[in-house]
Design an enzyme around this catalytic site. Structure first.
Site, PDB file in Angstrom:
ATOM      1  N   GLY A  11       0.829  -1.195   0.000  1.00  0.00           N
ATOM      2  CA  GLY A  11       0.000   0.000   0.000  1.00  0.00           C
ATOM      3  C   GLY A  11       0.869   1.254   0.000  1.00  0.00           C
ATOM      4  O   GLY A  11       2.099   1.185   0.127  1.00  0.00           O
ATOM      5  N   ASN A 120      -2.962   7.733  14.526  1.00  0.00           N
ATOM      6  CA  ASN A 120      -2.372   8.633  13.531  1.00  0.00           C
ATOM      7  C   ASN A 120      -0.917   8.885  13.900  1.00  0.00           C
ATOM      8  O   ASN A 120      -0.630   9.309  15.019  1.00  0.00           O
ATOM      9  CB  ASN A 120      -3.151   9.948  13.478  1.00  0.00           C
ATOM     10  CG  ASN A 120      -2.894  10.727  12.204  1.00  0.00           C
ATOM     11  OD1 ASN A 120      -1.749  10.878  11.783  1.00  0.00           O
ATOM     12  ND2 ASN A 120      -3.946  11.232  11.583  1.00  0.00           N
ATOM     13  N   HIS A 148     -10.525  12.354   4.306  1.00  0.00           N
ATOM     14  CA  HIS A 148      -9.479  11.450   3.845  1.00  0.00           C
ATOM     15  C   HIS A 148      -9.640  11.139   2.362  1.00  0.00           C
ATOM     16  O   HIS A 148     -10.656  11.455   1.749  1.00  0.00           O
ATOM     17  CB  HIS A 148      -9.511  10.144   4.648  1.00  0.00           C
ATOM     18  CG  HIS A 148      -8.943  10.276   6.026  1.00  0.00           C
ATOM     19  ND1 HIS A 148      -9.665  10.783   7.085  1.00  0.00           N
ATOM     20  CD2 HIS A 148      -7.718   9.963   6.518  1.00  0.00           C
ATOM     21  CE1 HIS A 148      -8.916  10.780   8.173  1.00  0.00           C
ATOM     22  NE2 HIS A 148      -7.731  10.284   7.854  1.00  0.00           N
ATOM     23  N   HIS A 149      -8.617  10.478   1.823  1.00  0.00           N
ATOM     24  CA  HIS A 149      -8.616  10.060   0.419  1.00  0.00           C
ATOM     25  C   HIS A 149      -9.728   9.050   0.171  1.00  0.00           C
ATOM     26  O   HIS A 149     -10.257   8.414   1.097  1.00  0.00           O
ATOM     27  CB  HIS A 149      -7.263   9.461   0.057  1.00  0.00           C
ATOM     28  CG  HIS A 149      -6.847   8.343   0.969  1.00  0.00           C
ATOM     29  ND1 HIS A 149      -7.150   7.021   0.713  1.00  0.00           N
ATOM     30  CD2 HIS A 149      -6.165   8.347   2.143  1.00  0.00           C
ATOM     31  CE1 HIS A 149      -6.669   6.253   1.681  1.00  0.00           C
ATOM     32  NE2 HIS A 149      -6.061   7.037   2.569  1.00  0.00           N
ATOM     33  N   LYS A 152      -9.709   5.226   1.602  1.00  0.00           N
ATOM     34  CA  LYS A 152      -9.725   4.858   3.020  1.00  0.00           C
ATOM     35  C   LYS A 152     -10.973   4.034   3.313  1.00  0.00           C
ATOM     36  O   LYS A 152     -12.092   4.456   3.018  1.00  0.00           O
ATOM     37  CB  LYS A 152      -9.679   6.100   3.916  1.00  0.00           C
ATOM     38  CG  LYS A 152      -9.584   5.749   5.397  1.00  0.00           C
ATOM     39  CD  LYS A 152      -9.255   6.956   6.240  1.00  0.00           C
ATOM     40  CE  LYS A 152      -9.183   6.598   7.729  1.00  0.00           C
ATOM     41  NZ  LYS A 152      -8.176   5.554   8.020  1.00  0.00           N
ATOM     42  N   GLY A 158      -9.955   6.235  12.598  1.00  0.00           N
ATOM     43  CA  GLY A 158      -9.462   5.969  13.938  1.00  0.00           C
ATOM     44  C   GLY A 158      -9.043   7.232  14.651  1.00  0.00           C
ATOM     45  O   GLY A 158      -9.204   7.367  15.872  1.00  0.00           O
TER      46      GLY A 158
END
Length: 256
Positions: A11, A120, A148-149, A152, A158
């Site tokens: 990833g 994070n 977020h992108h 996700k 989280g």
């Protein structure tokens, strides 16, 4: 030398982690793991084929730290596997449920092994969460917007859930009545009496705003991670210091 097994190596976060590991003379990547690892062997040319795994296996080489950057549906089994083999986990994958964290915490106690779950790795995000906890003492009414992108998988993030938990810890009085929020989907998902709104869009990486409101005033705290490079100093620090922990711990702030 800290020997590392990396789960989720192909990833974007995994690739950034490999680059960081190679640049640190104290780290050695001894194996990688992922369900489709054989299709991505070119990403880790320095590893012998036998150290690229598609299944959780007793054949993993000896290592010190299990770094998990996989996916929410796999992280619990992965970390359970690591703890059972006395590998210290550094978990960057979000999506663990509360009962799963409790199970892993009990297992870490049985194995007399510490570990770190990090919502994070960005230092700005860690600071945002700490500032939010402080602000909640004076502003109990808060909402979180996390962005977020598009890839996700979990929502809320989280980070947002951890932020809500810390806001609850920081409060000295209850927020306004939010009983109708869950009947109005546009008002977000409640966590610790904090509505959380999740945005998933191309072009974003990881961003969060915490909005506090009170009579006649408002406070907004925001952090932005514009690339995955923002997460690498925190991950590096986590790998270096996780061995100092005596139990499975949540939050990078615990080793800062």
């Amino acid at each position: 030398m800290i020997k590392i097994i990396l789960a989720g190596f192909y990833g974007k976060m995994g690739q950034a982690a490999i680059d960081m590991i190679h640049k640190n003379d104290q780290f050695q990547l001894v194996a990688v793991y992922g369900p489709h690892a054989s299709a991505h062997t070119e990403l880790v040319p320095e590893l012998n084929g036998k150290d690229i795994f598609e299944q959780l296996s007793d054949d993993f080489p000896s290592a010190d730290v299990w770094v998990d950057l996989s996916i929410p549906s796999a992280v619990f089994e992965n970390v359970q596997f690591a703890l059972n083999r006395h590998l210290t986990p550094v978990v960057g994958t979000t999506g663990l449920k509360d009962d799963q964290v409790q199970t892993l915490t009990k297992l870490s106690e049985e194995e007399h092994l510490g570990g770190l779950i990090v919502p994070n790795f960005s230092l700005s995000a860690v600071l945002l969460m700490q500032f939010a906890k402080q602000a909640a003492k004076y502003f109990p009414n808060a909402e979180v917007i996390e962005m977020h992108h598009e890839d996700k998988l979990d929502a809320p993030s989280g980070t947002a859930l951890r932020t809500a938990s810390l806001i609850e810890e920081g409060r000295t009085e209850a927020p306004i009545n939010l009983t109708n929020v869950e009947e109005q989907p546009a008002r977000g998902q409640l966590s610790n009496s904090v509505p959380i709104h999740a945005v998933r869009l191309p072009g974003y990486v990881a961003h969060e705003q915490v909005l506090f409101g009170s009579k006649g005033e408002a406070l907004t705290i925001r952090q932005d991670s514009f690339s995955r490079d923002a997460f690498m100093p925190g991950l590096e620090l986590a790998i270096l210091k996780v061995s100092t922990l005596k139990e499975l711990t949540i939050g990078l702030e615990n080793i800062l």
